[in-house]
Scaffold this active site. Structure first.
Site, PDB file in Angstrom:
ATOM      1  N   ASP A  88      -0.102   5.728  -1.100  1.00 39.97           N
ATOM      2  CA  ASP A  88      -0.902   6.917  -0.759  1.00 39.97           C
ATOM      3  C   ASP A  88      -2.354   6.629  -0.373  1.00 39.97           C
ATOM      4  OD1 ASP A  88       1.355   7.827  -2.072  1.00 39.97           O
ATOM      5  OD2 ASP A  88       0.260   8.745  -3.723  1.00 39.97           O
ATOM      6  N   MET A  91       0.847  -1.197   0.000  1.00 41.62           N
ATOM      7  CA  MET A  91       0.000   0.000   0.000  1.00 41.62           C
ATOM      8  C   MET A  91       0.882   1.245   0.000  1.00 41.62           C
ATOM      9  SD  MET A  91      -2.695   1.218   2.960  1.00 41.62           S
ATOM     10  CE  MET A  91      -1.447   1.744   4.133  1.00 41.62           C
TER      11      MET A  91
END
Ligand SMILES: *[C@@H]1O[C@H](CO)[C@@H](O)[C@H](O)[C@H]1NC(C)=O
Ligand SMILES: *[C@@H]1O[C@H](CO)[C@@H](O)[C@H](O)[C@H]1NC(C)=O
Ligand SMILES: *[C@@H]1O[C@H](CO)[C@@H](O)[C@H](O)[C@H]1NC(C)=O
Ligand SMILES: *[C@@H]1O[C@H](CO)[C@@H](O)[C@H](O)[C@H]1NC(C)=O
Ligand SMILES: *[C@@H]1O[C@H](CO)[C@@H](O)[C@H](O)[C@H]1NC(C)=O
Ligand SMILES: *[C@@H]1O[C@H](CO)[C@@H](O)[C@H](O)[C@H]1NC(C)=O
Ligand SMILES: *[C@@H]1O[C@H](CO)[C@@H](O)[C@H](O)[C@H]1NC(C)=O
Ligand SMILES: *[C@@H]1O[C@H](CO)[C@@H](O)[C@H](O)[C@H]1NC(C)=O
Ligand SMILES: *[C@@H]1O[C@H](CO)[C@@H](O)[C@H](O)[C@H]1NC(C)=O
Ligand SMILES: *[C@@H]1O[C@H](CO)[C@@H](O)[C@H](O)[C@H]1NC(C)=O
Length: 500
Positions: A38, A36
Site C-alpha cells: 500500500d 512493496m
C-alpha cells in the site's frame, strides 16, 4: 513472516537502486528493492513544492512482512527520489502498517514549538495482540519521525482495526480519521482537536458488500460539497482477490450520508488496490491519488522478484473529478499531468488494415497513447482492436465490440507469467462503454503495467503483465466498420522518471 530485528542490519542502499531491468516501470513508482504494497502518508509540502510518498515496505524479502514505511519524494509525481525508511518497527514483534500523514500548520498537536510545517504520521501498529492507531511526528519535513511517547492514541483491543486516513475537516475545525474495523466490514469516523485525543463520531457499515475485509478507507472531499468514500476489500473482491469500491455522498462533520444506493467498483481489472489521496494540496487542485498496482492473489509470486529483486509498482498518479452519468454521480480519473515525462509524438505507420506505432527506439519502452473512433452510425457494427507486441513474441491485446460496447483487455499473451502459473492471474478484464457515434480511450503502458482510461474517464483498468522482452510496438486494427468510420491513433514516448 517476522524476522528477528536484531539480526537485520538495514541493507538498503536506496540511492544505488537499480531501475534498469526490462520489467521495471519507468514512469510508475516501484521500490528500490524487495516487496512493496500500500501507498501511505501521501502529502504535499507547498513550502518545498514536494510530494511525499510513503509505502508499505519489506526491505528484506520479496514477500510481505516486516512492514516499514518506505519513503520517496517527487516534484512532479513522476521523477522520484528514494530515501531511507521514514518509520521502522522499534521491536522485533511489531509492524508499521498503513496510515496517512498531515501537515500540522497550526501546531494543534503541540509537537512543533517553532514551526508551521511539522508533519504528523498516523499509522496502525500491528502486533500479535492488537492493531492500534499510533502517531509519530517529524520536524524535518517528513524525512525522520519521532514516535509519540503516549502511543497508542486509539486502542479498542482489536486485532482487526487498521489503516487510519486523517484529513483536516475545515468546517468543524478538527481532524477527521476514517479507519477500518476490517473483519466487521465497518468504517469508523473519529474526530480530534490535536491528533492525540480521538473521539468516536460514527460508524458506517456495509456488511452486504462483497469481500471479506475492509481496508484502507479514504474519505475524499470533492468539489460541490460532495465526499466520496473509497473502501478496499480483500480477499473476495468481485473480480477476485483485492479490489476497491467507492460510494458518493456527503459528510456533515460526524456522519457519512451516501447519495446513491450502490457502491461502484473503481476499476474493471484486478490490479488497483488501497489507493490513497494526497492531503494538503493547493485549494483548487483536484483530488490526486496513487494506488497499489497489484493484487494479493499473486503479488508475492510475480516474476520481477526472482529476475530483478523487486515486487509491485504503484499506479500512475491520478487526478479526479465528479460527473453525472445518467443522473448518477460518478468519479472520473485520468493520469496526472504527464508533461514532466512526455517526449516526442511517435510517427504513425499506415497499413491496409489499420495503423501502428513502433516504440522500440523509445528508451523507456513507456508510451502514452490515445485511440479515437469516430463517424459511427447509430447502430454501429464491427470492432476495433489494439495489439502490443514484443520481438520475443509476447503480446497484450484489447479492443471494443462496437454494437455491444464490450471493452476488453487480455494479458494471456505475455509469456513470463500466465494463468498457467496461477489461475487467479486471470487474463481477461472487461466492461461496457458508451458508443455514441464514436468513443475514445487513452492509456499508459510501461514495461509491466498498463493503465487504460475509457468512457470519458469514468472507467479505468490497471493491468500488470510480464513479457519476456519489453513490448515495443502498438498496432490498432478495425474490422467490419461501416463506411465513414475513422480510427485515429496518437502516441508519445515517455521519458524515464528514474536515473538509469
Ligand atoms: C541492473 O539490473 C539488470 C536487470 O536485473 C541487470 O541486468 C544489470 O546488470 C543490473 N545493473 C547493475 C549495475 O547491477
Ligand atoms: C489553522 O488555523 C486557521 C485559522 O484558525 C484555520 O482557518 C485553519 O483551518 C487551520 N488549519 C489547520 C490544518 O489546522
Ligand atoms: C506549539 O505547541 C506547544 C505545546 O502546546 C507550545 O509549547 C509551543 O509554544 C507551540 N508553538 C507555537 C509556535 O504555537
Ligand atoms: C482484549 O481482548 C482479548 C481477546 O478478545 C481478551 O482476552 C482480553 O481480556 C481483552 N483485554 C482487555 C483489556 O479488555
Ligand atoms: C462501531 O463499530 C465497531 C466495529 O463493529 C464496534 O466495535 C463499535 O462498538 C461500534 N461503535 C458504535 C458506537 O456503534
Ligand atoms: C449529521 O448527521 C447525523 C446523522 O444523520 C445527525 O444526527 C447530526 O445531527 C448531523 N450533524 C449535523 C451538524 O448536521
Ligand atoms: C443497487 O443495489 C440494489 C439493492 O442492493 C440492487 O437491487 C440493484 O441491482 C443495484 N444496482 C446496481 C446498478 O448495481
Ligand atoms: C511460470 O510458469 C512457467 C512455465 O511452467 C515457468 O517456467 C515459470 O518459471 C513460472 N513463473 C513463475 C514466476 O512462477
Ligand atoms: C496515414 O493515414 C492518415 C489518415 O488516413 C493520413 O492522414 C496520413 O497522411 C497517412 N500517413 C502516411 C505516411 O501515409
Ligand atoms: C466480463 O467479465 C466478467 C467478470 O469477470 C465475466 O463474468 C464475463 O464473462 C466477461 N464477459 C465477457 C463477454 O468476456
Amino acid at each position: 513472516m517476522r524476522l528477528p530485528i536484531a539480526a537485520l542490519a538495514l541493507p538498503v542502499a536506496v540511492q544505488a537502486a537499480n531501475y534498469s531491468g526490462p520489467l521495471r516501470p519507468q514512469v510508475h513508482f516501484s521500490p528500490p528493492s524487495d516487496f512493496m504494497n500500500d501507498p501511505n502518508g501521501l502529502f504535499y509540502d507547498a513550502k518545498r513544492d514536494l510530494y511525499h510518498l510513503y509505502y508499505q515496505w519489506n526491505p528484506y524479502e520479496l514477500i510481505a512482512g516486516n512492514q516499514h514505511w518506505g519513503h520517496a519524494t517527487s516534484r512532479d509525481l513522476y521523477h522520484w527520489t528514494n530515501h531511507p525508511p521514514a518509520i521502522s518497527p522499534s521491536n522485533a514483534d511489531e509492524y508499521i502498517f498503513s496510515g496517512s500523514a498531515v501537515l500540522d500548520r497550526n501546531n494543534t498537536s503541540g509537537f512543533f514549538p517553532d514551526q508551521d510545517d511539522g508533519v504528523v504520521a498516523i499509522y496502525t501498529l500491528d502486533t500479535a495482540e492488537a492493531q492500534t492507531q499510533n502517531i509519530a511526528y517529524s520536524t524535518d519535513g517528513g524525512y525522520t519521525f519521532t514516535k509519540y511517547t503516549h502511543n497508542p492514541v486509539i486502542d479498542i483491543n482489536s486485532t482487526e482495526f487498521r489503516d487510519p486516513q486523517v484529513t483536516w475537516h475545515a468546517e468543524s475545525e478538527q481532524w477527521l480519521m476514517t479507519v477500518a474495523y476490517s473483519a466487521d466490514k465497518v468504517i469508523g469516523f473519529y474526530t480530534s482537536p490535536d491528533l492525540r485525543d480521538w473521539t468516536h463520531a460514527s460508524n458506517f457499515s456495509r456488511a452486504d458488500l462483497r469481500g471479506e475485509q475492509f481496508e484502507c478507507p479514504n474519505l475524499v472531499k470533492f468539489a460541490a460539497d460532495k465526499h466520496v468514500l473509497f473502501i478496499s476489500v480483500n480477499p473476495g473482491a468481485p473480480l477476485g482477490g483485492s479490489g476497491t469500491y467507492y460510494l458518493v455522498g456527503n459528510f456533515n462533520g460526524t456522519h457519512f450520508h451516501p447519495e446513491t444506493a450502490n457502491f461502484t467498483l473503481y476499476e474493471f481489472s484486478k490490479d488497483n488496490y488501497a489507493s490513497q489521496w494526497y492531503t494538503d494540496l493547493p485549494d483548487r487542485s483536484s483530488p490526486i491519488s496513487i494506488g497499489w498496482a497489484s493484487n494479493w492473489d499473486y503479488a508475492e509470486e510475480v516474476p520481477t522478484g526472482e529476475l530483478e529483486d523487486w515486487r509491485s509498482s504503484m499506479s500512475v498518479p491520478r487526478q479526479h473529478s465528479l460527473t453525472q452519468v445518467q443522473g448518477v454521480w460518478t468519479v472520473t480519473r485520468s493520469p496526472y499531468d504527464l508533461s514532466a515525462v512526455q517526449g516526442r509524438r511517435l510517427p504513425n505507420h499506415n497499413h491496409t488494415d489499420g495503423v501502428s506505432v513502433d516504440f522500440s527506439s523509445v528508451q523507456s519502452k513507456a508510451i502514452y497513447f490515445e485511440i479515437d473512433i469516430s463517424g459511427l452510425p447509430a447502430d454501429p457494427a464491427g470492432e476495433v482492436r489494439f495489439h502490443f507486441s514484443s520481438p520475443a513474441g509476447d503480446h497484450l491485446d484489447g479492443g471494443v465490440v462496437l454494437d455491444t460496447g464490450l471493452f476488453w483487455i487480455d494479458r494471456a499473451g505475455t509469456q513470463l507469467y500466465t494463468a498457467a502459473n496461477n489461475t487467479d492471474f486471470t487474463p481477461l478484464s472487461n466492461t461496457s462503454v458508451a458508443v455514441d457515434g464514436g468513443l475514445a480511450f487513452a492509456g499508459v503502458i510501461d514495461r509491466s503495467v498498463l493503465e487504460v482510461f475509457a468512457d470519458d474517464g469514468t472507467q479505468s483498468a490497471t493491468v500488470s503483465y510480464f513479457p519476456s522482452a519489453p513490448l515495443d510496438r502498438l498496432a490498432v486494427g478495425a474490422r467490419g466498420l461501416s463506411d465513414g468510420a475513422n480510427v485515429g491513433l496518437a502516441a508519445w514516448g515517455l521519458d524515464s522518471g528514474w536515473v538509469v
